[in-house]
Design a protein around this motif. Sequence first.
Motif, PDB file in Angstrom:
ATOM      1  N   SER A 172       0.852  -1.189   0.000  1.00  0.00           N
ATOM      2  CA  SER A 172       0.000   0.000   0.000  1.00  0.00           C
ATOM      3  C   SER A 172       0.886   1.236   0.000  1.00  0.00           C
ATOM      4  O   SER A 172       1.658   1.460   0.942  1.00  0.00           O
ATOM      5  CB  SER A 172      -0.908   0.018   1.233  1.00  0.00           C
ATOM      6  OG  SER A 172      -1.538   1.271   1.369  1.00  0.00           O
TER       7      SER A 172
ATOM      8  N   GLU B 203      -0.003   4.368   0.212  1.00  0.00           N
ATOM      9  CA  GLU B 203      -0.469   5.410   1.133  1.00  0.00           C
ATOM     10  C   GLU B 203       0.271   5.390   2.466  1.00  0.00           C
ATOM     11  O   GLU B 203       0.686   6.426   2.981  1.00  0.00           O
ATOM     12  CB  GLU B 203      -1.978   5.254   1.372  1.00  0.00           C
ATOM     13  CG  GLU B 203      -2.569   6.339   2.280  1.00  0.00           C
ATOM     14  CD  GLU B 203      -4.072   6.187   2.470  1.00  0.00           C
ATOM     15  OE1 GLU B 203      -4.598   6.750   3.450  1.00  0.00           O
ATOM     16  OE2 GLU B 203      -4.712   5.529   1.628  1.00  0.00           O
TER      17      GLU B 203
ATOM     18  N   SER C  64      -5.223  -8.482  -5.853  1.00  0.00           N
ATOM     19  CA  SER C  64      -5.090  -7.048  -5.592  1.00  0.00           C
ATOM     20  C   SER C  64      -6.429  -6.338  -5.731  1.00  0.00           C
ATOM     21  O   SER C  64      -6.753  -5.436  -4.943  1.00  0.00           O
ATOM     22  CB  SER C  64      -4.056  -6.422  -6.533  1.00  0.00           C
ATOM     23  OG  SER C  64      -4.437  -6.614  -7.888  1.00  0.00           O
TER      24      SER C  64
ATOM     25  N   ARG D  37      -8.354  -4.238  -2.738  1.00  0.00           N
ATOM     26  CA  ARG D  37      -8.789  -2.845  -2.919  1.00  0.00           C
ATOM     27  C   ARG D  37     -10.292  -2.709  -2.676  1.00  0.00           C
ATOM     28  O   ARG D  37     -10.748  -1.757  -2.036  1.00  0.00           O
ATOM     29  CB  ARG D  37      -8.428  -2.354  -4.328  1.00  0.00           C
ATOM     30  CG  ARG D  37      -6.933  -2.181  -4.554  1.00  0.00           C
ATOM     31  CD  ARG D  37      -6.639  -1.391  -5.823  1.00  0.00           C
ATOM     32  NE  ARG D  37      -7.043  -2.102  -7.031  1.00  0.00           N
ATOM     33  CZ  ARG D  37      -6.265  -2.904  -7.730  1.00  0.00           C
ATOM     34  NH1 ARG D  37      -5.013  -3.095  -7.339  1.00  0.00           N
ATOM     35  NH2 ARG D  37      -6.716  -3.489  -8.816  1.00  0.00           N
TER      36      ARG D  37
ATOM     37  N   ASN E 292     -11.086  -2.730   0.834  1.00  0.00           N
ATOM     38  CA  ASN E 292     -10.437  -1.635   1.576  1.00  0.00           C
ATOM     39  C   ASN E 292      -9.625  -2.218   2.743  1.00  0.00           C
ATOM     40  O   ASN E 292      -9.715  -1.763   3.888  1.00  0.00           O
ATOM     41  CB  ASN E 292     -11.481  -0.642   2.086  1.00  0.00           C
ATOM     42  CG  ASN E 292     -10.876   0.728   2.397  1.00  0.00           C
ATOM     43  OD1 ASN E 292     -10.003   1.202   1.679  1.00  0.00           O
ATOM     44  ND2 ASN E 292     -11.326   1.348   3.478  1.00  0.00           N
TER      45      ASN E 292
ATOM     46  N   PHE F  15      -7.126   0.724   3.450  1.00  0.00           N
ATOM     47  CA  PHE F  15      -6.438   1.251   2.271  1.00  0.00           C
ATOM     48  C   PHE F  15      -6.993   0.617   0.998  1.00  0.00           C
ATOM     49  O   PHE F  15      -7.334  -0.560   0.975  1.00  0.00           O
ATOM     50  CB  PHE F  15      -4.930   0.998   2.366  1.00  0.00           C
ATOM     51  CG  PHE F  15      -4.353   1.400   3.703  1.00  0.00           C
ATOM     52  CD1 PHE F  15      -4.285   2.727   4.081  1.00  0.00           C
ATOM     53  CD2 PHE F  15      -3.908   0.431   4.589  1.00  0.00           C
ATOM     54  CE1 PHE F  15      -3.781   3.094   5.324  1.00  0.00           C
ATOM     55  CE2 PHE F  15      -3.396   0.782   5.832  1.00  0.00           C
ATOM     56  CZ  PHE F  15      -3.335   2.118   6.204  1.00  0.00           C
ATOM     57  N   SER F  16      -7.048   1.425  -0.062  1.00  0.00           N
ATOM     58  CA  SER F  16      -7.637   0.934  -1.322  1.00  0.00           C
ATOM     59  C   SER F  16      -6.661   1.045  -2.492  1.00  0.00           C
ATOM     60  O   SER F  16      -7.074   1.113  -3.642  1.00  0.00           O
ATOM     61  CB  SER F  16      -8.912   1.717  -1.636  1.00  0.00           C
ATOM     62  OG  SER F  16      -8.632   3.103  -1.719  1.00  0.00           O
ATOM     63  N   ASP F  17      -5.375   1.063  -2.184  1.00  0.00           N
ATOM     64  CA  ASP F  17      -4.379   1.214  -3.261  1.00  0.00           C
ATOM     65  C   ASP F  17      -3.408   0.029  -3.316  1.00  0.00           C
ATOM     66  O   ASP F  17      -2.251   0.177  -3.721  1.00  0.00           O
ATOM     67  CB  ASP F  17      -3.600   2.517  -3.078  1.00  0.00           C
ATOM     68  CG  ASP F  17      -2.812   2.560  -1.768  1.00  0.00           C
ATOM     69  OD1 ASP F  17      -3.096   1.742  -0.869  1.00  0.00           O
ATOM     70  OD2 ASP F  17      -1.901   3.405  -1.655  1.00  0.00           O
ATOM     71  N   TRP F  18      -3.865  -1.149  -2.899  1.00  0.00           N
ATOM     72  CA  TRP F  18      -2.991  -2.311  -2.844  1.00  0.00           C
ATOM     73  C   TRP F  18      -2.568  -2.763  -4.239  1.00  0.00           C
ATOM     74  O   TRP F  18      -3.375  -2.815  -5.162  1.00  0.00           O
ATOM     75  CB  TRP F  18      -3.693  -3.481  -2.141  1.00  0.00           C
ATOM     76  CG  TRP F  18      -3.937  -3.254  -0.680  1.00  0.00           C
ATOM     77  CD1 TRP F  18      -5.109  -2.866  -0.094  1.00  0.00           C
ATOM     78  CD2 TRP F  18      -2.985  -3.387   0.375  1.00  0.00           C
ATOM     79  NE1 TRP F  18      -4.951  -2.753   1.259  1.00  0.00           N
ATOM     80  CE2 TRP F  18      -3.654  -3.076   1.585  1.00  0.00           C
ATOM     81  CE3 TRP F  18      -1.645  -3.757   0.423  1.00  0.00           C
ATOM     82  CZ2 TRP F  18      -3.026  -3.106   2.818  1.00  0.00           C
ATOM     83  CZ3 TRP F  18      -1.001  -3.789   1.646  1.00  0.00           C
ATOM     84  CH2 TRP F  18      -1.690  -3.466   2.837  1.00  0.00           C
TER      85      TRP F  18
END
Length: 357
Positions: A91, A93, A109, A113, A116, A120-123
């Motif tokens: 992640s 972030e 992935s 995402r 979440n 976090f939603s940017d895996w």
Amino acid sequence: MAKLTKQELSILKALGISEAETLDVSKISSKAERKRAANEVGAKVTYGYTPHFKCGYCLKTPSGNCIVCEPKYLAYDKRYQDSGTLYIAYSIEKSYMKVGSTTKIKERSKTLRQQNYGGFSDWVISFSEDVHASAGQIEEEMKRNLKDYKVEGEYIKDGKMQRAIEMFNYPVEKAISEYKILIKKFENKDITAHPISEKLDTKKQEIKALPSKFEFAEQWLHEATKLLCDKFAKIGHSVPKLRVLYGFTTNGFTTEKSKKFRGECLSRAWTTNDENIIFIAPNTRDEVDVLATLGHEIAHAIHDCKSLHGSSFKNLMTQYGYLYDEGFEFPSLKLMFEFQSMAQELGKFPAVSLKTN
């Protein structure tokens, strides 16, 4: 020294597990020591406990879960030794990483995402490698090595808030290097295919080799209904007049997963002769799956579809031998064994072969 009963041996045989793959832990008091001892000798099932209060059996996974009442845990422990894809997700972030294993790396992935995971939603998948065996064991050892860097968060799965416990605040490049070394260490142990997987494949071949006793699916379903209704009668429930048909549900044929049903029960209000109609869809082919689906629909017929999947329906299903976990319904191991015995009696299910593409 404890001994397996004939019924416990029958359950193990139905699972494709030999007596040589079990371990008597009656003299080991510590749960951690029991698990360590089982893993050392490659035991898949342990016994020698006080009989479980729900089912009366003494069969547990190395982790200590009853395989009769909670068969899903046998799959979890099997995953510990099975093949899979090990991965590290990252992640951006928070610069956190997640260690895991999966059989669907291409979707992982996206799933993280959507969930979440950890907040976090940017895996993204930073590293992945396929292993032929012990995927779960390698994953767990990697997590133990990183335990001092563990961080926790939350995520939503199946509509419920869950704890995210596989995240670490650790340099991802260093973690990838250490993961590769750990994988190499296990490869050097000359790990071969998981014996239980081979036995389960053999079991599938035995099911395929069942003799064909009926030409048409509805003949098979008629006899299966008699067997299932006998069991309902034994637990005090009379089954109303019903007819079981082999065909698509009132929803029709669809490739859309959310609308693809294995079976359906229509209430007596649909018919002029006061009977329930049950459909078993052609996309249900395996004998045990057909029996599990048919049992579910017969339970609906007993309540004339009035309780839907509410508490009274679930109480009936639990009494019959089904289990519920996080919204999913599945037969207990004991019931699964009964379904397998019924399948042996009924022979091969004469399913039709459909082109679904």
